[in-house]
Structures are given as structure tokens and as C-alpha cells.
Design an enzyme around this catalytic site. Structure first.
Site, PDB file in Angstrom:
ATOM      1  N   CYS A   7       0.830  -1.217   0.000  1.00 22.73           N
ATOM      2  CA  CYS A   7       0.000   0.000   0.000  1.00 22.73           C
ATOM      3  C   CYS A   7       0.854   1.252   0.000  1.00 22.73           C
ATOM      4  O   CYS A   7       1.828   1.331   0.759  1.00 22.73           O
ATOM      5  CB  CYS A   7      -0.841   0.071   1.270  1.00 22.73           C
ATOM      6  SG  CYS A   7      -1.957  -1.279   1.472  1.00 22.73           S
ATOM      7  N   ARG A  43     -12.600   1.004  -5.623  1.00 26.31           N
ATOM      8  CA  ARG A  43     -11.951   0.668  -4.358  1.00 26.31           C
ATOM      9  C   ARG A  43     -11.324   1.925  -3.741  1.00 26.31           C
ATOM     10  O   ARG A  43     -11.089   1.997  -2.546  1.00 26.31           O
ATOM     11  CB  ARG A  43     -10.840  -0.354  -4.643  1.00 26.31           C
ATOM     12  CG  ARG A  43     -10.383  -1.097  -3.430  1.00 26.31           C
ATOM     13  CD  ARG A  43      -9.367  -2.152  -3.752  1.00 26.31           C
ATOM     14  NE  ARG A  43      -9.108  -2.885  -2.529  1.00 26.31           N
ATOM     15  CZ  ARG A  43      -8.341  -2.423  -1.557  1.00 26.31           C
ATOM     16  NH1 ARG A  43      -7.716  -1.281  -1.699  1.00 26.31           N
ATOM     17  NH2 ARG A  43      -8.193  -3.117  -0.433  1.00 26.31           N
TER      18      ARG A  43
HETATM   19  P1  XMP Z   1      -0.563  -6.997   3.411  1.00 26.90           P
HETATM   20  O1  XMP Z   1       0.196  -6.259   4.473  1.00 26.90           O
HETATM   21  O2  XMP Z   1      -0.961  -8.349   3.813  1.00 26.90           O
HETATM   22  O3  XMP Z   1      -1.913  -6.143   3.211  1.00 26.90           O
HETATM   23  O4  XMP Z   1       0.203  -6.928   2.130  1.00 26.90           O
HETATM   24  C1  XMP Z   1      -2.971  -6.629   2.429  1.00 26.90           C
HETATM   25  C2  XMP Z   1      -4.130  -5.636   2.460  1.00 26.90           C
HETATM   26  O5  XMP Z   1      -3.762  -4.400   1.827  1.00 26.90           O
HETATM   27  C3  XMP Z   1      -4.925  -3.784   1.261  1.00 26.90           C
HETATM   28  N1  XMP Z   1      -4.590  -3.434  -0.126  1.00 26.90           N
HETATM   29  C4  XMP Z   1      -4.206  -2.207  -0.514  1.00 26.90           C
HETATM   30  N2  XMP Z   1      -4.125  -1.049   0.154  1.00 26.90           N
HETATM   31  N3  XMP Z   1      -3.334   0.018  -1.788  1.00 26.90           N
HETATM   32  C5  XMP Z   1      -3.708   0.086  -0.498  1.00 26.90           C
HETATM   33  O6  XMP Z   1      -3.644   1.151   0.103  1.00 26.90           O
HETATM   34  C6  XMP Z   1      -3.396  -1.104  -2.540  1.00 26.90           C
HETATM   35  O7  XMP Z   1      -3.054  -1.112  -3.711  1.00 26.90           O
HETATM   36  C7  XMP Z   1      -3.868  -2.274  -1.867  1.00 26.90           C
HETATM   37  N4  XMP Z   1      -4.111  -3.535  -2.296  1.00 26.90           N
HETATM   38  C8  XMP Z   1      -4.539  -4.225  -1.196  1.00 26.90           C
HETATM   39  C9  XMP Z   1      -6.058  -4.782   1.377  1.00 26.90           C
HETATM   40  O8  XMP Z   1      -6.887  -4.365   2.442  1.00 26.90           O
HETATM   41  C10 XMP Z   1      -5.342  -6.091   1.666  1.00 26.90           C
HETATM   42  O9  XMP Z   1      -6.141  -7.002   2.368  1.00 26.90           O
END
Ligand code: XMP
Length: 496
Positions: free
Chosen positions: A324, A424
Site C-alpha cells: 500500500c 476501491r
Molecule cells: P498486506 O500487508 O498483507 O496487506 O500486504 C494486504 C491488504 O492491503 C490492502 N490493499 C491495498 N491497500 N493500496 C492500499 O492502500 C493497494 O493497492 C492495496 N491492495 C490491497 C487490502 O486491504 C489487503 O487485504
């Protein structure tokens, strides 16, 4: 650990992570301190609940297109957790994936492969190959069960041609629909057969039970009432606009067990209104997310008239995922630990039946213990699972190391697939809110989950908590930078 002490302190979890004093702490800022342990490690039970569903493992895989598709969802559910299938694809593809998960392990097969008595042995062979099965039910013109034909009935001599009616076992023993798993086991044992067709009172086929599907190979599997694997799905906060997609969405609704609104920040009146519209025409219970503060949870739980049986959970954390960059790009975020404690207090205050899912930011198994100590009921991760055999995508090799791609759903790469998950984010123009990179290949989900569960269970033993509910009482303390260094491996040749 005694009776819980968070039900009568409205600031219990926020005090634990010091958000009271203006801090938004993250996992590495805190440590869980040891508690008195008056039980054996074997007594630890990490089972958890969301609405009517229970899970032997409180860990879910994230709704991301490099993490959860069919294979991951099946494996997560078989092992006792849940896979939440992503939404970066057409509704048709989501339907197909959900169908596959629901069919993977049912003890009752509803779409049974059948043949007609006049079909030839060649047609039987073709159908067996097509469905990947070794037996077919034979139906007459009125769909009544009149026989079973199996691979063993097929002639060795390829030149000899037979009709199904000549080689099938006639009038097989059937059971009425509604039979329980235990009754089916007993029946198959009594008749010493592999297959038990299920019929209605007209003797018409309505399902099939096979001995193979009754084997208790996965005692911890997350299952629905029919014995099918549970399946989660990431959804938009808005109903599909075109009628074809809406029809498909309704079909998904008939099969799926839990919807997870997949939005970076769902604390927006448009999104919440859209979700209410979804709830009005669907039956699948919903986990709402993501949110990051007490106020957001309070508003959702008190101002929005969501039906009780439809809203079963809140998912929290914003900008803390490993891929993120929302917080970098926008300055806004809610570290998962902080968000968990904030929302946990609101849940205790307004509706303790709601489950709390902590999403993203987990790097080590110890972070799971910390999330539960801050009030979580379930943890969700993409990072832990993106490098598994069961995640979508190929294994690549970089500098001699095996790797897999892991990308944020807000990354340019994920968005190039199409506009499926554009809502999203707040406003999709050019700004990327995620990155795409590689993670090490880590082998099977089972290996990863085993290691995570062991870390979590040992954490509970040290914390003096027997269950996930008791883990909410584990004491949390802030640590300093020096404390963090000291609590990792340090002062060794390769770790200064
Ligand atoms: P981890 O730490 O497991 O987090 O890699 C997974 C969670 O991140 C969210 N997610 C995103 N958040 N930009 C964001 O700000 C993104 O591109 C993105 N893609 C996923 C999502 O809640 C996931 O479960």
C-alpha cells in the site's frame, strides 16, 4: 484468565494502544507482556466466529488478484481459514471461481454427471473424462434413476460396442434427499458401494454422494451446512450497473457465504448507501470495510440501518498493507493495530456480535498475537500468502531465488486489467495507491499456516490466554526503538 474486563470499560482497547493520547501505533511499536498461564499448550483453541460461521483458524487470505483465486480459496477453507476471492475481474469470472470452491468438497454433488441407457460405452468414456469422474448415474427419459455405470463396467475390447443398459448395474440403492453426512456414511458402509444417488419421491435424481467425498481428510475445514467449503468474496460497494452483471451477481449471491466490501476507506456516505442497496436485494451476509477509527465504526453501527443478520463484521486498517502507498500518496491512514483497537471499543459498546477483522500490515506471526490482544477476532493478510504455491501467477527466478509477483489492487499493474475495482479508491485518475513487486516463493499454504498458527498459539500460551476471546485481555505495552532492537536477534556477526 478470568472473566473479560473489556465489557465494562468503554475505552479498554484504545487505552491499550494509547490512541487516547493521540498515538496511532503500529505492531512494531508495542509488545505483548507475559501473563499467568494455568493450562497446557494443548488446551489452546484458536477457533473464531464471524456471524453464523466458525473457523478453526482465525486467518484469512486477502481479496487480491495475486493472492486469492480458486486454488487459494479451496486450500484456505480446507485448512480451517477462509479465502476471500478478489474482484479485479468480470462478475462472470467471480461466479466461476465461487462455483468451483463450493463444488470442491461438498459431500453432496448437485450437478451430477449422467447418461442415458441408450448411450454407447464410447459416450460413457467421453463423459467420464469430461467430468473427471469414474462413475455415471443412468437416467431414463423422466430423469428417474435406473442404473449406475462405472469405469469397471467398460469393456477391455475397444472394438466391441455396448449400450449403457447392457453394462450398467441396474436399480442401484438410492436414498432420499436430506440425508445427513453420518447417515450417508452408514448407508454406504452397509451397501459396500462407492456411490449413493439421492432421489425425490418420484425416484428422480437430485444429487449424489460418493464415499470419497465423505472421507474426513480435512477435519478442520471451514464448511457450510451441506458440507461445502465456505467461500468469501470481495465486492464493490455499488450494485452492478448493467443487467447482465446484476443477474450474474445474483447467482453469486446464491452460492457465496460472506461478502467483503473491498474498499480502501468505506467511511463515505455514497459507499454506505450503495451497500444498503446491496443488502436489500441479496441474502449473503456482509463484512464492511475498510475503516480505521472509532468514529467510523460508531456511525456505521448506530446511524445506518443495516439489517442485523446482514452486517456481520467490520474490517479495519488503511494504508498499512505491505504493497500500500495510500498513506504516502494522501497522508491519510490507520495502522492496523490502532484501527483494531479503535473499532474494537465501538463494537463492544454498540454491538458485540459484530466480528472484527484486522487487515494488512502483518509481517511476523507475533503480529497476529498483537492484533488479537488489540481486539481482533480474525486477521487477514495478502503478504503471508502471495508467495505460496496456491496463489495465482507463476514462480519466477531472480538472482537464483524463486519469487512470485505480489501487487496492490491500487497499483498501476492491477488497474491495467480493467476498471473492475476502480471504486476501491476515492478517485481513480492517475494516482497509484499500491505497488507491484516480488515476494519470495514460500511453498504450500499449509506450511505457512502451520508456522503462523504455531507462533500464535505459543503467543497465547505466554500471554496466558486459552482462546482468541481471552487473547483480548493480553496486556500491551509500548516499546522504544532500543526495545525493538533488543527483542529481535541482535549483536551477532550478521545482525548489528
Ligand atoms: P498486506 O500487508 O498483507 O496487506 O500486504 C494486504 C491488504 O492491503 C490492502 N490493499 C491495498 N491497500 N493500496 C492500499 O492502500 C493497494 O493497492 C492495496 N491492495 C490491497 C487490502 O486491504 C489487503 O487485504
Amino acid at each position: 484468565m478470568g472473566k473479560n474486563n473489556f465489557s465494562n470499560d468503554t475505552h479498554y482497547f484504545r487505552k491499550k494502544v494509547d490512541s487516547q493520547n493521540g498515538y496511532a501505533l503500529t505492531f512494531d511499536d508495542i509488545i505483548c507482556v507475559p501473563g499467568f498461564t494455568n493450562f497446557d499448550p494443548v488446551d489452546i483453541d484458536i477457533q473464531t466466529m464471524i456471524g453464523p460461521f466458525s473457523f478453526k483458524i482465525p486467518i484469512f487470505s486477502a481479496a487480491m488478484d495475486t493472492v486469492t483465486e480458486t486454488e487459494m480459496a479451496i486450500q484456505m477453507a480446507l485448512l480451517g481459514g477462509l479465502g476471500v476471492i478478489h474482484r479485479n475481474c468480470p462478475y462472470e469470472k467471480q461466479l466461476m471461481m465461487v462455483k468451483k470452491v463450493k463444488r470442491a468438497r461438498s459431500f453432496i454433488v448437485r450437478e451430477v454427471a449422467t447418461v442415458h441407457p441408450k448411450d454407447t460405452d464410447v459416450q460413457v468414456k467421453q463423459k467420464m473424462d469430461q467430468f473427471g469422474v469414474s462413475g455415471l448415474v443412468v437416467l431414463d427419459d423422466d430423469d428417474r434413476v435406473i442404473g449406475i455405470v462405472t469405469a469397471r463396467d467398460l469393456p477391455y475390447d475397444q472394438n466391441q460396442k455396448y449400450r449403457v443398459e447392457e453394462i450398467m448395474t441396474k436399480n442401484p440403492i438410492c436414498s432420499m434427499d436430506g440425508i445427513s453426512r453420518e447417515e450417508a456414511q452408514q448407508k454406504l458402509y452397509e451397501i459396500r458401494k462407492e456411490k449413493l444417488p439421492l432421489v425425490n419421491d418420484q425416484n428422480q435424481l437430485v444429487g449424489l454422494i460418493t464415499r470419497k467425498d465423505l472421507r474426513p481428510e480435512f477435519p478442520d475445514a471451514s464448511k457450510d451446512k451441506e458440507g461445502r467449503l465456505l467461500c468469501g468474496l470481495g465486492i464493490s460497494p455499488n450494485l452492478p450497473k448493467n443487467p447482465f452483471d446484476l443477474e450474474t451477481f445474483k447467482k453469486i449471491d446464491e452460492l457465496c457465504d460472506i461478502f467483503f466490501t473491498d474498499v480502501a476507506d468505506v467511511y463515505k456516505s455514497n459507499d454506505l448507501t450503495g451497500i444498503k442497496e446491496i443488502m436489500d436485494i441479496t441474502q449473503t451476509p456482509i463484512v464492511l470495510g475498510n475503516i480505521g477509527t472509532f468514529e467510523a465504526a460508531e456511525r456505521i453501527l448506530t446511524k445506518f440501518d443495516f439489517p442485523e443478520d446482514k452486517l456481520i463484521g467490520l474490517k479495519v486498517g488503511m494504508g498499512s498493507g505491505s504493497i500500500c502507498i495510500t498513506t504516502i500518496q494522501t497522508g491519510i491512514g490507520a495502522p492496523t493495530l490502532f484501527a483494531t483497537a479503535e473499532v474494537a471499543d465501538a463494537i463492544q459498546m454498540y454491538n458485540p456480535k459484530i466480528a472484527l477483522i484486522s487487515d494488512g500490515g502483518f509481517i511476523n506471526s507475533g503480529d497476529l498475537t498483537k492484533a488479537f490482544a488489540a481486539g481482533a477476532d480474525v486477521t487477514m493478510s495478502g503478504h503471508f500468502f502471495a508467495g505460496c504455491t496456491e496463489s495465482p501467477g507463476y514462480i519466477d527466478t531472480i538472482g537464483g531465488r524463486k519469487v512470485k509477483v505480489y501487487r496492490g489492487m491500487g497499483s498501476k499493474e492491477a488497474r491495467s486489467t480493467g476498471p473492475y475495482a476502480f471504486d476501491r479508491y476515492a478517485n481513480v485518475k492517475k494516482l497509484a495507491e499500491g505497488v507491484s513487486d516480488y515476494v519470495p516463493f514460500v511453498g504450500s499454504v499449509k506450511g505457512v499456516l502451520d508456522q503462523l498458527c504455531e507462533g500464535l498459539k505459543n503467543g497465547l500460551v505466554y500471554g496466558g490466554a486459552r482462546t482468541i476471546q481471552e487473547a483480548k485481555q493480553i496486556v500491551i505495552r509500548k516499546i522504544t526503538h532500543a526495545g525493538k532492537i533488543e527483542s529481535s536477534a541482535h549483536d551477532l556477526l550478521s545482525r548489528k
